[in-house]
Design a protein around this motif. Structure first.
Motif, PDB file in Angstrom:
ATOM      1  N   ALA A 139       8.484   9.443  49.189  1.00  0.00           N
ATOM      2  CA  ALA A 139       9.065   9.658  47.857  1.00  0.00           C
ATOM      3  C   ALA A 139       8.108  10.437  46.958  1.00  0.00           C
ATOM      4  O   ALA A 139       8.527  11.341  46.220  1.00  0.00           O
ATOM      5  N   ILE A 140       6.822  10.111  47.028  1.00  0.00           N
ATOM      6  CA  ILE A 140       5.817  10.825  46.228  1.00  0.00           C
ATOM      7  C   ILE A 140       5.699  12.274  46.698  1.00  0.00           C
ATOM      8  O   ILE A 140       5.610  13.208  45.885  1.00  0.00           O
ATOM      9  N   ALA A 141       5.719  12.474  48.010  1.00  0.00           N
ATOM     10  CA  ALA A 141       5.620  13.834  48.561  1.00  0.00           C
ATOM     11  C   ALA A 141       6.809  14.695  48.130  1.00  0.00           C
ATOM     12  O   ALA A 141       6.665  15.907  47.915  1.00  0.00           O
ATOM     13  N   ASP A 142       7.992  14.071  47.992  1.00  0.00           N
ATOM     14  CA  ASP A 142       9.164  14.808  47.497  1.00  0.00           C
ATOM     15  C   ASP A 142       8.886  15.389  46.113  1.00  0.00           C
ATOM     16  O   ASP A 142       9.242  16.536  45.819  1.00  0.00           O
TER      17      ASP A 142
ATOM     18  N   LEU B 180       8.068   7.858  35.127  1.00  0.00           N
ATOM     19  CA  LEU B 180       9.019   7.435  36.153  1.00  0.00           C
ATOM     20  C   LEU B 180       8.651   6.033  36.615  1.00  0.00           C
ATOM     21  O   LEU B 180       7.621   5.826  37.248  1.00  0.00           O
ATOM     22  N   LEU B 181       9.493   5.067  36.282  1.00  0.00           N
ATOM     23  CA  LEU B 181       9.252   3.660  36.608  1.00  0.00           C
ATOM     24  C   LEU B 181      10.132   3.282  37.800  1.00  0.00           C
ATOM     25  O   LEU B 181      11.368   3.233  37.687  1.00  0.00           O
ATOM     26  N   LEU B 182       9.491   3.054  38.945  1.00  0.00           N
ATOM     27  CA  LEU B 182      10.230   2.785  40.174  1.00  0.00           C
ATOM     28  C   LEU B 182      10.284   1.290  40.452  1.00  0.00           C
ATOM     29  O   LEU B 182       9.278   0.593  40.389  1.00  0.00           O
ATOM     30  N   THR B 183      11.470   0.823  40.772  1.00  0.00           N
ATOM     31  CA  THR B 183      11.694  -0.603  40.972  1.00  0.00           C
ATOM     32  C   THR B 183      12.646  -0.811  42.139  1.00  0.00           C
ATOM     33  O   THR B 183      12.886   0.106  42.922  1.00  0.00           O
ATOM     34  N   GLY B 184      13.231  -2.007  42.241  1.00  0.00           N
ATOM     35  CA  GLY B 184      14.077  -2.321  43.387  1.00  0.00           C
ATOM     36  C   GLY B 184      15.540  -1.969  43.214  1.00  0.00           C
ATOM     37  O   GLY B 184      16.338  -2.167  44.129  1.00  0.00           O
TER      38      GLY B 184
ATOM     39  N   ALA C 146      13.848   8.424  43.750  1.00  0.00           N
ATOM     40  CA  ALA C 146      12.865   8.927  42.783  1.00  0.00           C
ATOM     41  C   ALA C 146      13.130  10.386  42.400  1.00  0.00           C
ATOM     42  O   ALA C 146      13.236  10.716  41.210  1.00  0.00           O
ATOM     43  N   LEU C 147      13.244  11.276  43.387  1.00  0.00           N
ATOM     44  CA  LEU C 147      13.458  12.692  43.089  1.00  0.00           C
ATOM     45  C   LEU C 147      14.818  12.903  42.430  1.00  0.00           C
ATOM     46  O   LEU C 147      14.932  13.667  41.465  1.00  0.00           O
ATOM     47  N   ALA C 148      15.845  12.224  42.924  1.00  0.00           N
ATOM     48  CA  ALA C 148      17.177  12.344  42.321  1.00  0.00           C
ATOM     49  C   ALA C 148      17.162  11.871  40.868  1.00  0.00           C
ATOM     50  O   ALA C 148      17.838  12.445  40.010  1.00  0.00           O
ATOM     51  N   GLY C 149      16.361  10.841  40.596  1.00  0.00           N
ATOM     52  CA  GLY C 149      16.234  10.366  39.224  1.00  0.00           C
ATOM     53  C   GLY C 149      15.609  11.404  38.318  1.00  0.00           C
ATOM     54  O   GLY C 149      16.089  11.646  37.197  1.00  0.00           O
TER      55      GLY C 149
END
Length: 311
Positions: A32-35, A228-232, A297-300
């Motif tokens: 996800a980070i690499a995206d 960007l706050l990533l959660t479940g 993540a990227l779509a967000g």
């Protein structure tokens, strides 16, 4: 969107809770980070450390029990250990994922200290549970040392510590320098190591800092474009977990503040993220925060999903 600066705050779901879980979870996180990096964003990563720092604290406490000549490790040391341990796994997996995509980028973990106010009222009202469960006798021993202990029904007793607000990130200039050099930076893990400034010396505080609050502070200090706050979950929802659950695509700062006052968000999960998002989005009109899952993540960031918080 090229070269937009993003602070990415990773939650528990991005890391797992045990050694094996973390080893597997960070592979998905690295992708996800690499995206984001492949899409030409500048990325600074923060992360939670709740299960990990608790595990380290429990292990060091047990070690001191077995070896009485060794004192219990202070929370500041346990926090530093968790930053190094989580950063080690993250930076290696991100490096591998980038190289597999033909992207040559250094990834660095920075042990980060954060100044807190010794007069913060949080020190008078500790709320964060930490470490192993204790017997009543062990709990009495902890209280005799001046530590706070709470009873957990059916499990025993557990130590609780303060969660003061961050005031200053000491390694900010180093983070900026690494970011300007084109590196991917992992910093302020677990909210950073809370420290008290005593003239030229920094002294570790017996506390933890809410990771999302520090993430917002770091994003503001770096003049980031997005937090960007990533959660479940993919989106923030009102009436979460009920038949009336309503996912939200967007919240204004005013709306989010209203929902917080209505206690729409769980204090142990979504509330800190929404509060951090409000803090960052309200600091400048053009700033926005996004809450979504690690898998989107990227779509967000691209506005295709997630919950956007802005003025």
């Amino acid at each position: 969107m090229e070269n937009k600066k993003i602070v990415v705050a990773l939650g528990h779901s991005a890391l797992g809770k045990t050694f094996p879980e973390q080893k597997e979870a960070v592979k998905n996180t690295a992708s996800a980070i690499a995206d984001l990096i492949e899409a030409k964003y500048q990325v600074v990563i923060t992360h939670s450390n709740g299960p990990q720092v608790g595990m380290i604290h429990s292990a060091m406490t047990e070690y001191s029990r077995l070896e009485p000549t060794n004192t219990v490790a202070p929370m500041s040391i346990c926090s530093a250990m968790s930053q190094g341990y989580i950063g080690y796994d993250l930076q290696n997996e991100i490096r591998t994922e980038l190289l597999n995509r033909g992207i040559y980028r250094s990834v660095a973990t920075l042990i980060t200290q954060v100044r807190v106010d010794p007069f913060d009222t949080a020190f008078s009202y500790p709320s964060k549970k930490i470490g192993r469960f204790m017997t009543e006798e062990e709990a009495k021993a902890e209280r005799s040392k001046g530590n706070h202990v709470v009873e957990v029904e059916g499990k025993g007793y557990q130590r609780i510590i303060a969660a003061p607000r961050p005031m200053e990130i000491y390694e900010l200039d180093a983070i900026k320098a690494l970011l300007d050099a084109g590196q991917v930076v992992i910093a302020a893990g677990g909210g950073g190591i809370p420290v008290l400034q005593q003239r030229t010396r920094l002294k570790g505080a017996s506390a933890v800092i809410e990771k999302d609050v520090t993430s917002a502070c770091l994003a503001e200090s770096l003049d980031a474009d997005m937090l960007l706050l990533l959660t479940g979950v993919e989106k923030v929802a009102l009436h979460f977990g009920t038949p009336e659950e309503t996912p939200l695509d967007h919240m204004t700062v005013e709306e989010a503040t209203k929902y917080i006052a209505e206690e729409q968000f769980s204090s142990g999960a979504m509330l800190p993220k929404v509060e951090a998002a409000v803090s960052f989005a309200s600091s400048k009109p053009e700033r926005k925060a996004i809450i979504t899952s690690i898998d989107t993540a990227l779509a967000g960031i691209q506005g295709k999903t997630g919950t956007v918080i802005s003025c």
